[in-house]
Design a protein around this motif. Structure first.
Motif, PDB file in Angstrom:
ATOM      1  N   ARG A  83       9.469  -5.898  79.615  1.00  0.00           N
ATOM      2  CA  ARG A  83       9.877  -6.523  78.357  1.00  0.00           C
ATOM      3  C   ARG A  83      11.338  -6.980  78.435  1.00  0.00           C
ATOM      4  O   ARG A  83      12.169  -6.331  79.090  1.00  0.00           O
ATOM      5  N   PRO A  84      11.649  -8.082  77.794  1.00  0.00           N
ATOM      6  CA  PRO A  84      13.041  -8.557  77.764  1.00  0.00           C
ATOM      7  C   PRO A  84      13.946  -7.571  77.022  1.00  0.00           C
ATOM      8  O   PRO A  84      13.491  -6.813  76.161  1.00  0.00           O
ATOM      9  N   LEU A  85      15.234  -7.622  77.364  1.00  0.00           N
ATOM     10  CA  LEU A  85      16.238  -6.768  76.732  1.00  0.00           C
ATOM     11  C   LEU A  85      17.326  -7.635  76.105  1.00  0.00           C
ATOM     12  O   LEU A  85      17.683  -8.680  76.653  1.00  0.00           O
ATOM     13  N   PRO A  86      17.902  -7.197  74.994  1.00  0.00           N
ATOM     14  CA  PRO A  86      19.066  -7.915  74.461  1.00  0.00           C
ATOM     15  C   PRO A  86      20.286  -7.669  75.340  1.00  0.00           C
ATOM     16  O   PRO A  86      20.431  -6.614  75.962  1.00  0.00           O
ATOM     17  N   ASP A  87      21.160  -8.663  75.411  1.00  0.00           N
ATOM     18  CA  ASP A  87      22.430  -8.502  76.113  1.00  0.00           C
ATOM     19  C   ASP A  87      23.427  -7.769  75.216  1.00  0.00           C
ATOM     20  O   ASP A  87      23.152  -7.497  74.040  1.00  0.00           O
ATOM     21  N   THR A  88      24.578  -7.460  75.789  1.00  0.00           N
ATOM     22  CA  THR A  88      25.568  -6.652  75.076  1.00  0.00           C
ATOM     23  C   THR A  88      26.902  -7.375  75.033  1.00  0.00           C
ATOM     24  O   THR A  88      27.341  -7.942  76.040  1.00  0.00           O
ATOM     25  N   LEU A  89      27.548  -7.353  73.883  1.00  0.00           N
ATOM     26  CA  LEU A  89      28.888  -7.937  73.727  1.00  0.00           C
ATOM     27  C   LEU A  89      29.833  -6.883  73.165  1.00  0.00           C
ATOM     28  O   LEU A  89      29.555  -6.273  72.125  1.00  0.00           O
ATOM     29  N   TYR A  90      30.946  -6.675  73.879  1.00  0.00           N
ATOM     30  CA  TYR A  90      31.974  -5.732  73.453  1.00  0.00           C
ATOM     31  C   TYR A  90      33.231  -6.483  73.026  1.00  0.00           C
ATOM     32  O   TYR A  90      33.735  -7.332  73.762  1.00  0.00           O
ATOM     33  N   ARG A  91      33.733  -6.117  71.849  1.00  0.00           N
ATOM     34  CA  ARG A  91      35.034  -6.653  71.416  1.00  0.00           C
ATOM     35  C   ARG A  91      36.142  -5.707  71.857  1.00  0.00           C
ATOM     36  O   ARG A  91      36.051  -4.482  71.683  1.00  0.00           O
ATOM     37  N   ASN A  92      37.185  -6.279  72.439  1.00  0.00           N
ATOM     38  CA  ASN A  92      38.355  -5.514  72.881  1.00  0.00           C
ATOM     39  C   ASN A  92      39.188  -5.148  71.661  1.00  0.00           C
ATOM     40  O   ASN A  92      39.640  -6.026  70.908  1.00  0.00           O
ATOM     41  N   ASN A  93      39.415  -3.856  71.462  1.00  0.00           N
ATOM     42  CA  ASN A  93      40.189  -3.388  70.304  1.00  0.00           C
ATOM     43  C   ASN A  93      41.689  -3.468  70.520  1.00  0.00           C
ATOM     44  O   ASN A  93      42.460  -3.212  69.585  1.00  0.00           O
ATOM     45  N   GLY A  94      42.123  -3.795  71.754  1.00  0.00           N
ATOM     46  CA  GLY A  94      43.541  -3.931  72.029  1.00  0.00           C
ATOM     47  C   GLY A  94      44.256  -2.632  72.318  1.00  0.00           C
ATOM     48  O   GLY A  94      45.476  -2.629  72.521  1.00  0.00           O
TER      49      GLY A  94
END
Length: 591
Positions: free
Chosen positions: A241-252
């Protein structure tokens, strides 16, 4: 007409093909041009301008890729791995980082395979510094990207794995520290297979965020032995089954927050392979292209705030020009036709042509791989790593394609291809046309391997671009570009960016170089190709033009500046704000 040469397999039981004393490239006739008057062959004098020398045996790199296989044929085995070029110690020489596989169930090894970092000694030799640098991990590596996520001036490394990913923080003293847990970027369960990854600044705040493509979940207990025409084979990706990708925001502050849901990324599950961040619509923020395996590609358009809309179908990049869903592998981005817009090139499976998506403007692309000749010679092969590189400094970006089959016994059931394949070099003739020059481009195109990731950078600081190819189950191929040594009189310029308000690496910045009648556009990418990273120094061939009239930089975050009247044949570092400070100083001197 298809002309095929079969070569000896590295597996004794698989040697059903004819053995030849020296490798000769496979060949397929180039497609008929759309315009009968368009060039289909390359003049001999120009063809000899590109010469790539195989120096693999003399540079001191003893890395050997291991896919953990034991004959059970888990799908992850044939998909690894990429590589990265970087200057990890800031000495001005490009170093090499190789992720590696690890033993899978049923595999017994005497020495545990480990990832490897090779320091460039500056004389076409490299030293293995993996252990001293703290990078000798034994994880099952897949993809890798490099970026200064904490803006401290040192190149950090992020590795996607079969299992939890790893973020290595560069300590600035030649060593790295695993800060994955503190940063919060392990991304996924133990049985998730990672893929391409890239650093990018999604919101222009000066901090590098992180995009992680995910391939699939592999459950060893559910694995079933597969056969094709009576021979063992790997499973199809369609069985997972396909999987969602992941996006991380840099908190600095050294940490990241998973914003996959809020950003709209996780709404689109796929089977991610190669990825690249690129501003395809020229609106000043970085979008994301994801190659999916036997599924439509994704093109995530950034609204400038870090929210994304998936628009691949509307843009014309979800499938090939026939509307067929195919197996996409690697991707690179560049303005191959000098129209001021970024185009995409993607690699695909045997029997499927690579796709050259020409950017028509207004968010629309056209697949011109067949009509341009950019797919010449590729049809019998599984294509992986790729790169837009001006190997001969004529001002036009050529195409390199790394090839190798997924099935190590493919010759037993399909005589139109082979597991070990030659790589391809297509020279950009201008006018939207390419010619296959693999047979005349030096012995660097002779190795016949099961290639995967490919990376291109100036390894000896002589101005021309060299190459490194990862080969499954053996050592890499190291390519030395001998353009400068051959006496070629074409000029070049390399540009290294340093952000001050923008992220320090200048990732996402677009650079336009004007030299007389030649105008070229390039963008700094934080991950590209097949699960790889390379090219943080932008390279521009200038042909016979000895000076650069203008370099314009559009920084992520909105800043623009222009540098004028620059010499050719050198690497220059352009610091954000430097042009304005120079202008202010000139004004003050004139008062």
């Amino acid at each position: 007409m298809l002309a095929i040469l079969f070569v000896k397999s590295r597996f004794p039981d698989d040697n059903l093909a004819e053995t030849r004393p020296a490798p000769t490239p496979f060949a397929i006739a180039p497609p008929a041009p759309a315009d009968p008057a368009a060039p289909t062959t390359l003049p001999t004098s120009a063809a000899g301008a590109i010469h790539l020398q195989d120096v693999s045996d003399s540079v001191g790199i003893n890395f050997r890729h291991h896919d953990g296989s034991s004959g059970r044929r888990y799908i992850v085995e044939s998909m690894s791995t990429g590589l990265a070029t970087l200057d990890y110690d800031g000495d001005g020489w490009i170093d090499l980082y190789f992720p590696n596989g690890a033993p899978l169930p049923g595999c017994v090894v005497e020495v545990l395979p480990r990832h490897a970092l090779y320091r460039n000694l500056g004389d076409w030799t490299f030293a293995d510094v993996s252990v001293a640098a703290g990078l000798g991990a034994a994880a099952y590596g897949m993809g890798v990207t490099v970026g200064d996520y904490d803006n401290d001036g040192h190149a950090d490394i992020y590795v996607s794995n079969f299992g939890p990913n790893i973020l290595y923080r560069n300590n600035g003293d030649g060593t790295f520290t695993d800060v994955t847990r503190q940063a919060g970027v392990a991304s996924g369960p133990e049985n998730r297979i990672g893929a391409g990854v890239c650093f990018l600044d999604i919101d222009g705040d000066g901090d590098l965020d992180l995009f992680v493509s995910n391939y699939l979940i592999l459950d060893f207990a559910a694995h079933v032995t597969h056969y094709d025409r009576g021979h063992p084979s790997y499973p199809s990706p369609r069985e997972y089954r396909p999987l969602p990708d992941t996006l991380y925001r840099n908190n600095g502050d050294g940490t990241f927050t998973d914003i996959s849901s809020d950003s709209g990324i996780s709404a689109h599950p796929g089977r991610g392979m190669g990825v690249i961040g690129a501003d395809f619509d020229g609106d000043g923020d970085t979008d994301i292209f994801v190659c999916n395996d036997v599924q439509e590609n994704f093109l995530f358009r950034n609204d400038g705030t870090g929210r994304f809309e998936e628009c691949a179908v509307l843009a014309g990049v979800a499938t090939n020009r026939q509307g067929e869903m195919i197996a996409n592998m690697g991707i690179d981005c560049g303005d191959f036709d000098h129209d001021g817009r970024l185009d995409f090139f993607t690699t695909n499976y045997q029997g499927q042509l690579p796709m050259l998506f020409r950017n028509c403007g207004d968010g629309i692309f056209e697949d011109v791989a067949f009509t341009s000749g950019a797919s010449a010679g590729s049809l019998p092969f599984v294509n992986w790593g790729c790169g837009w590189v001006d190997f001969d400094h004529d001002g036009w970006r050529d195409l390199f394609i790394a090839n190798g089959h997924t099935e190590d016994n493919i010759e037993r059931r399909d005589l139109s291809t082979a597991y070990h394949c030659p790589n391809l070099l297509l020279r950009n003739l201008g006018a939207g046309r390419f010619a296959d020059v693999s047979a005349v481009a030096g012995d660097g195109l002779w190795p016949v391997q099961a290639s995967r990731g490919a990376a291109f950078d100036d390894l000896d600081n002589d101005g021309d671009v060299d190459g490194v190819i990862v080969n499954s189950r053996t050592g890499p191929t190291i390519l030395r570009n001998t353009l400068v040594e051959s006496g070629c009189r074409n000029h070049w310029l390399q540009v290294r960016l340093r952000g001050t308000t923008a992220n320090r690496d200048g990732v996402g910045a677009q650079v336009t170089v004007t030299a007389g009648d030649l105008v070229q556009l390039a963008e700094v990418h934080g991950g590209r190709g097949y699960q790889s990273h390379w090219g943080s120094r932008l390279h521009f061939g200038l042909g016979t033009r000895p000076r650069v009239d203008r370099v314009e930089i559009r920084w992520i975050g909105g800043g623009r500046e222009v540098f004028r009247d620059l010499p050719a044949d050198r690497l220059i570092t352009l610091i954000e704000g430097m042009a304005q400070r120079a202008a202010n100083a000139a004004d003050a001197a004139n008062k």
